[in-house]
Design a protein around this motif. Structure first.
Motif, short mmCIF file in Angstrom:
data_model
loop_
_atom_site.label_atom_id
_atom_site.label_comp_id
_atom_site.label_asym_id
_atom_site.label_seq_id
_atom_site.Cartn_x
_atom_site.Cartn_y
_atom_site.Cartn_z
N VAL A 111 0.96 -1.23 -0.07
CA VAL A 111 -0.11 -0.01 -0.11
C VAL A 111 0.78 1.30 -0.19
O VAL A 111 1.61 1.32 0.85
CB VAL A 111 -1.15 0.02 1.14
N ASN A 112 0.81 2.05 -1.07
CA ASN A 112 1.56 3.37 -1.17
C ASN A 112 2.97 2.87 -0.94
O ASN A 112 3.75 3.82 -0.26
CB ASN A 112 1.05 4.35 -0.20
N GLY A 113 3.75 2.00 -1.64
CA GLY A 113 4.99 1.71 -1.58
C GLY A 113 5.32 1.10 -0.21
O GLY A 113 6.40 0.88 -0.07
N VAL A 114 4.44 0.64 0.69
CA VAL A 114 4.93 0.16 2.11
C VAL A 114 4.40 -1.27 1.93
O VAL A 114 3.20 -1.66 1.77
CB VAL A 114 4.13 0.92 3.22
N LEU A 115 5.25 -2.20 2.39
CA LEU A 115 4.85 -3.53 2.31
C LEU A 115 4.25 -3.92 3.80
O LEU A 115 4.90 -3.74 4.84
CB LEU A 115 6.09 -4.33 2.46
N TYR A 116 2.90 -4.29 3.75
CA TYR A 116 2.31 -4.68 5.11
C TYR A 116 2.02 -6.36 5.23
O TYR A 116 1.63 -6.77 4.27
CB TYR A 116 0.90 -4.30 4.83
N LEU A 117 2.87 -6.57 6.26
CA LEU A 117 2.97 -8.15 6.50
C LEU A 117 2.34 -8.62 7.88
O LEU A 117 2.64 -8.21 8.83
CB LEU A 117 4.40 -8.30 6.61
N ASN A 118 1.45 -9.50 7.55
CA ASN A 118 0.87 -10.25 8.85
C ASN A 118 1.14 -11.87 8.63
O ASN A 118 0.74 -12.29 7.65
CB ASN A 118 -0.60 -9.96 8.76
N PRO A 119 1.90 -12.35 9.51
CA PRO A 119 2.48 -13.71 9.53
C PRO A 119 1.30 -14.58 9.69
O PRO A 119 1.43 -15.88 9.60
CB PRO A 119 3.52 -13.85 10.38
N GLY A 120 0.07 -14.32 10.06
CA GLY A 120 -1.05 -15.14 10.89
C GLY A 120 -0.44 -15.54 12.20
O GLY A 120 0.54 -15.19 12.62
N SER A 121 -1.16 -16.67 12.47
CA SER A 121 -0.85 -17.22 13.84
C SER A 121 -0.04 -18.45 13.67
O SER A 121 -0.68 -19.26 12.87
CB SER A 121 -2.30 -17.48 14.59
N ALA A 122 1.03 -18.60 14.68
CA ALA A 122 1.83 -20.08 14.48
C ALA A 122 1.18 -20.83 16.05
O ALA A 122 2.09 -21.59 16.07
CB ALA A 122 3.31 -19.47 14.74
N GLY A 123 0.33 -20.17 16.59
CA GLY A 123 -0.10 -20.93 17.74
C GLY A 123 -1.32 -21.69 17.44
O GLY A 123 -1.14 -22.70 16.59
N ARG A 124 -2.14 -22.11 18.45
CA ARG A 124 -3.26 -22.90 18.31
C ARG A 124 -4.19 -22.43 17.28
O ARG A 124 -4.50 -21.17 16.87
CB ARG A 124 -3.99 -23.09 19.58
N ARG A 125 -4.80 -23.53 16.46
CA ARG A 125 -5.75 -23.00 15.41
C ARG A 125 -6.73 -22.25 16.04
O ARG A 125 -7.44 -22.52 16.95
CB ARG A 125 -5.91 -24.41 14.76
N ARG A 126 -7.28 -21.17 15.04
CA ARG A 126 -8.50 -20.52 15.37
C ARG A 126 -9.36 -20.58 14.31
O ARG A 126 -8.96 -20.05 13.16
CB ARG A 126 -7.90 -19.03 15.79
N PHE A 127 -10.62 -21.13 14.58
CA PHE A 127 -11.58 -21.29 13.53
C PHE A 127 -10.88 -22.06 12.58
O PHE A 127 -10.31 -23.10 12.60
CB PHE A 127 -12.17 -20.08 13.17
N THR A 128 -11.10 -21.46 11.17
CA THR A 128 -10.40 -22.06 10.01
C THR A 128 -9.32 -21.34 9.42
O THR A 128 -8.99 -21.88 8.35
CB THR A 128 -11.69 -22.29 8.95
N LEU A 129 -8.81 -20.61 10.09
CA LEU A 129 -7.70 -19.87 9.64
C LEU A 129 -6.30 -20.81 9.65
O LEU A 129 -6.25 -21.66 10.33
CB LEU A 129 -7.32 -18.67 10.43
N PRO A 130 -5.57 -20.65 8.88
CA PRO A 130 -4.41 -21.51 8.62
C PRO A 130 -3.34 -21.07 9.65
O PRO A 130 -3.17 -20.09 10.53
CB PRO A 130 -3.51 -21.31 7.47
N ILE A 131 -2.39 -22.26 10.17
CA ILE A 131 -1.48 -22.03 11.13
C ILE A 131 -0.04 -21.56 10.12
O ILE A 131 0.29 -22.28 9.43
CB ILE A 131 -1.28 -23.22 11.93
N SER A 132 0.38 -20.32 10.67
CA SER A 132 1.46 -19.90 9.39
C SER A 132 2.35 -19.11 10.30
O SER A 132 2.19 -18.37 11.32
CB SER A 132 0.82 -19.05 8.37
#
Length: 151
Positions: A111-132
């Motif tokens: 966004v506007n030349g800035v890299l936004y990075l969310n690695p997700g969760s590496a802990g216990r699974r939440r809902f159907t989200l991946p572990i990452s």
């Protein structure tokens, strides 16, 4: 330079996360650590920078900052737990990469030349989200991120 990005471990440091972070020159934990033992495990791999998330409380967490501004690989990196509460303008501040966790939703966005990075969760699974987690490569002043699904 390869930087490992991990977040939202909530006290669980998975063996597959440790394996994925092997060979990183630096590691950043973007909060919701859960237990100090998680940090010990990460420090055994590479130099570690860490911020406190909303679940990190107790004596072990009081000295951990809520945000960080880092210079790595020649780039300015801002680390916050929840991007929605960020109190800086990354473009105006010359930030190249914003790292945030909290949502458990892995995401790479420019966004506007800035890299936004969310690695997700590496802990216990939440809902159907991946572990990452994520890997951030910086070379010749350019950043490239990739998400790594665990398990």
């Amino acid at each position: 330079m390869r930087i490992g990005i991990i977040s939202d471990t909530h006290g669980l440091l998975r063996p597959e996360a440790l394996a994925a972070l092997q060979g990183c020159e630096h590691i950043i934990h973007a909060g919701d650590i859960g237990k100090p033992e998680v940090l010990e495990g990460l420090r055994s791999l590479a130099p570690l920078d860490v911020i406190r998330g909303n679940v990190d409380s107790g004596d072990w967490a009081t000295a951990i900052p809520q945000t960080l501004d880092l210079q790595l690989g020649g780039l300015r990196i801002h680390v916050t737990h929840d991007v929605k509460t960020m109190d800086i303008n990354p473009v105006a501040e010359g930030v190249a990469v914003v790292i945030a966790g909290h949502s458990h939703q892995p995401k790479i966005e420019q966004v506007n030349g800035v890299l936004y990075l969310n690695p997700g969760s590496a802990g216990r699974r939440r809902f159907t989200l991946p572990i990452s987690l994520a890997l951030l490569d910086i070379e010749d002043g350019q950043s490239r991120a990739q998400l790594v699904t665990l398990g």
